[in-house]
Design a protein around this motif. Structure first.
Motif, PDB file in Angstrom:
ATOM      1  N   LEU A 197       0.801  -1.216   0.000  1.00 35.30           N
ATOM      2  CA  LEU A 197       0.000   0.000   0.000  1.00 35.30           C
ATOM      3  C   LEU A 197       0.838   1.272   0.000  1.00 35.30           C
ATOM      4  O   LEU A 197       0.298   2.364  -0.228  1.00 35.30           O
ATOM      5  CB  LEU A 197      -0.935   0.013   1.218  1.00 35.30           C
ATOM      6  N   VAL A 247       0.421  -6.166   3.661  1.00 37.37           N
ATOM      7  CA  VAL A 247      -0.698  -5.244   3.438  1.00 37.37           C
ATOM      8  C   VAL A 247      -0.911  -4.538   4.775  1.00 37.37           C
ATOM      9  O   VAL A 247      -1.512  -5.093   5.701  1.00 37.37           O
ATOM     10  CB  VAL A 247      -1.970  -6.000   3.011  1.00 37.37           C
ATOM     11  N   ILE A 257      -9.125  -3.325  -0.457  1.00 44.94           N
ATOM     12  CA  ILE A 257      -8.021  -3.575  -1.386  1.00 44.94           C
ATOM     13  C   ILE A 257      -8.292  -4.846  -2.161  1.00 44.94           C
ATOM     14  O   ILE A 257      -8.699  -5.868  -1.584  1.00 44.94           O
ATOM     15  CB  ILE A 257      -6.665  -3.706  -0.640  1.00 44.94           C
ATOM     16  N   LEU A 310      -3.380  -3.158  -8.479  1.00 44.70           N
ATOM     17  CA  LEU A 310      -3.829  -3.023  -7.101  1.00 44.70           C
ATOM     18  C   LEU A 310      -4.968  -1.996  -7.084  1.00 44.70           C
ATOM     19  O   LEU A 310      -4.779  -0.843  -7.451  1.00 44.70           O
ATOM     20  CB  LEU A 310      -2.683  -2.546  -6.208  1.00 44.70           C
ATOM     21  N   ILE A 369      -7.784   0.174  -5.015  1.00 47.73           N
ATOM     22  CA  ILE A 369      -8.030   0.706  -3.676  1.00 47.73           C
ATOM     23  C   ILE A 369      -9.344   1.478  -3.695  1.00 47.73           C
ATOM     24  O   ILE A 369      -9.564   2.363  -4.513  1.00 47.73           O
ATOM     25  CB  ILE A 369      -6.890   1.625  -3.212  1.00 47.73           C
TER      26      ILE A 369
END
Length: 575
Positions: free
Chosen positions: A459, A473, A486, A555, A557
């Motif tokens: 992150l 994470v 996530i 990824l 978010i």
């Protein structure tokens, strides 16, 4: 009040009865015959005077009744005082009549007569206090009852009431009635009528029991000492205020209390204060909100130091506040007229600015942001400190405005008609997002570069490639109401094979896993706290002969309950 006319007759008869009572108690026979005869002569000699006094008292009581009826449209506080005074006058009259009956019928003791007399004295003193209170409710009336108050107080006796006491009391009481009539005449001559003010305090909405004060200002915006107050009646910030003589007066309005936080959909933990300046023209709407609070220092500067008229200063001040958020030509000229419920852009603008100011801030941070903006634009109407604007943009970055709007509509639908609620939207927040030059300049969720074990944090924005079979994470959420989710997807945004990934369960990882099973890289936060999980990747746990597909991944978010990701980062997972 009709019984007052017997007062002077009562004083003389009272003296006769006292002599008779003394005669019966002491057995002195006719020792007082001469005095009694003289008192009877006094009655005959003073008939004309008594009739004159009775006529005067009748005239006073009739005038008081007429004036009271003519003043029935004054404020509730004034009306209540007048009603209480008139009831007290009736009560005093009734007591005097009872005392006269006791005297003429000779059916009570001297001690009882003393008690009745002193009770009437105390009632008159109480009436004087009430009349003085009524006088104090207006700064344009003036009577002086201090001398009468002293005179009546001096008549208080524990025993041995004399005819002179009764005579003086009756004269004083007549003077009290005359002063009361004069005061009512003054009030009627002022032409002060009741103003009915209604409105609401909104940051979110202030809660029931919060306080609202109106402080009258002179032409230099200094307090005159005159003030009014109201209490918030419900959990939507609404109030009503009835008061006389408000027309053409300028007021500083101050609201203080707890409020509903529209971002968190819960009540605030602490009180805040909202202010505004208004001029009362008639019965009207006076709201206190983020616009009135932000514009006040700017208005005061333009009005007091630049010589603007009241209306011009108000118009420019609120325009400058709206300009901070990029809203031009809104048609808003008086901030106190804007409410959060209603059809039109004004309500949408107020809700948007209130939401932007709130963000995920604590009550003290909201108050500080208010002050920072108001002081920055005070002299030139322009927000010069870009860090203030960036802070607003930063909080907005994490906000799920769709959920917030739904919370607002759900709450307000319990009180207001659907046509005033359903038209609200977040279009002006979108307009701010699209037009502002302010940018997100910090993270409100903390993302360390590595976890406590030294593993690179997926992150952390600068971490874009990972190797060695492990990454973490990890984040820390310190602000109430913030949350995130996530997901890891293939570079084409298709689902990854979850059997290539695993996570550790050591300690309290705090993450909520999307589905049961230990092989799934989908995580959601749940409130304030520290989140940590070590992720491993490698050969498929389902088929050990299937190698891990190293390369590019996405990824995703999400913040809050957003249906679409706020960020899509490209990362590489290497051997």
């Amino acid at each position: 009040m009709k019984h007052i006319k017997n007062l002077f007759f009562l004083s003389l008869v009272f003296s006769i009865v006292l002599f008779i009572a003394c005669d019966e108690e002491t057995g002195l026979g006719g020792d007082y015959d001469e005095e009694i005869a003289q008192l009877k002569q006094d009655i005959a000699d003073n008939t004309n005077a008594i009739n004159s006094i009775n006529n005067r008292i009748d005239s006073l009581t009739n005038a008081i009744t007429t004036l009271s009826k003519d003043l029935d449209d004054l404020s509730k506080e004034v009306q209540d005082n007048i009603s209480a005074n008139n009831l007290k006058i009736d009560s005093i009259s009734s007591s005097l009549n009872d005392l006269q009956s006791s005297l003429t019928n000779n059916n009570t003791s001297v001690d009882s007569l003393d008690a009745q007399y002193n009770s009437i004295v105390q009632s008159i003193l109480s009436l004087i206090t009430n009349i003085e209170t009524l006088d104090s409710l207006s700064d344009r009336t003036s009577i002086d009852l201090s001398g009468l108050n002293t005179s009546v107080s001096d008549l208080t006796k524990k025993q041995n009431v004399s005819s002179e006491d009764i005579t003086q009391l009756s004269k004083d009481y007549q003077d009290v009635l005359d002063a009361y009539r004069q005061l009512l005449s003054q009030i009627r001559g002022l032409g002060e009528r009741v103003n009915y003010l209604v409105g609401a305090i909104f940051k979110g909405s202030f809660l029931q029991g919060s306080l609202l004060n109106f402080y009258e200002l002179d032409s230099n915006l200094n307090q005159t000492g005159k003030s009014y107050n109201a209490t918030i009646e419900d959990n939507f910030g609404n109030y009503t205020l009835q008061a006389a003589g408000l027309e053409n007066s300028i007021f500083r309005v101050v609201g203080d209390g707890f409020y509903w936080n529209e971002v968190l959909n819960e009540n605030s933990d602490s009180r805040i204060t909202l202010t505004g300046v208004c001029k009362i023209d008639s019965n009207e709407l006076v709201n206190v909100n983020v616009l009135t609070h932000l514009e006040r220092p700017r208005f005061e500067y333009l009005y007091s130091q630049k010589g603007y008229s009241f209306d011009s200063a108000k118009r420019e001040a609120v325009s400058d506040v709206l300009g901070v958020f990029g809203f031009k030509n809104t048609g808003i000229t008086r901030a106190e007229k804007v409410g959060v419920t209603g059809i039109g852009n004004e309500s949408k603008i107020l809700l948007a600015i209130s939401t932007l100011i709130q963000g995920f801030r604590t009550e003290s941070e909201v108050s500080q942001l208010f002050n920072n903006i108001a002081e920055d634009i005070k002299t030139d109407g322009i927000l010069s400190d870009s860090t203030i604007g960036n802070d607003i943009a930063t909080h907005l970055y994490y906000m799920d405005t769709a959920t917030m709007l739904n919370n607002f509509k759900t709450r307000y639908a319990t009180k207001y008609a659907s046509d005033t609620i359903n038209t609200l939207d977040m279009s002006f927040i979108k307009r701010f997002q699209d037009s502002t030059s302010y940018t997100k300049d910090k993270e409100l969720i903390e993302f360390p570069e590595t976890d406590i074990y030294g593993n690179s944090n997926i992150l952390y924005q600068q971490n874009t490639s990972f190797s060695g079979g492990t990454f973490s994470v990890t984040c820390s959420i310190v602000r109430k109401g913030m949350s995130m989710k996530i997901e890891i997807l293939n570079s084409d945004n298709t689902d990854v094979d979850p059997y290539f990934f695993g996570y550790t369960t050591e300690g309290d990882i705090k993450w909520i896993i999307k589905r049961e099973g230990i092989f799934l890289p989908h995580f959601s936060s749940n409130g304030v706290g520290s989140y940590l999980s070590r992720m491993s990747y490698g050969t498929s746990f389902r088929d050990l002969s299937t190698p891990f597909p190293f390369g590019a991944y996405n990824l995703l978010i999400y913040y809050g309950s957003m249906g679409t990701p706020k960020e899509i980062r490209s990362i590489e997972i290497l051997q």
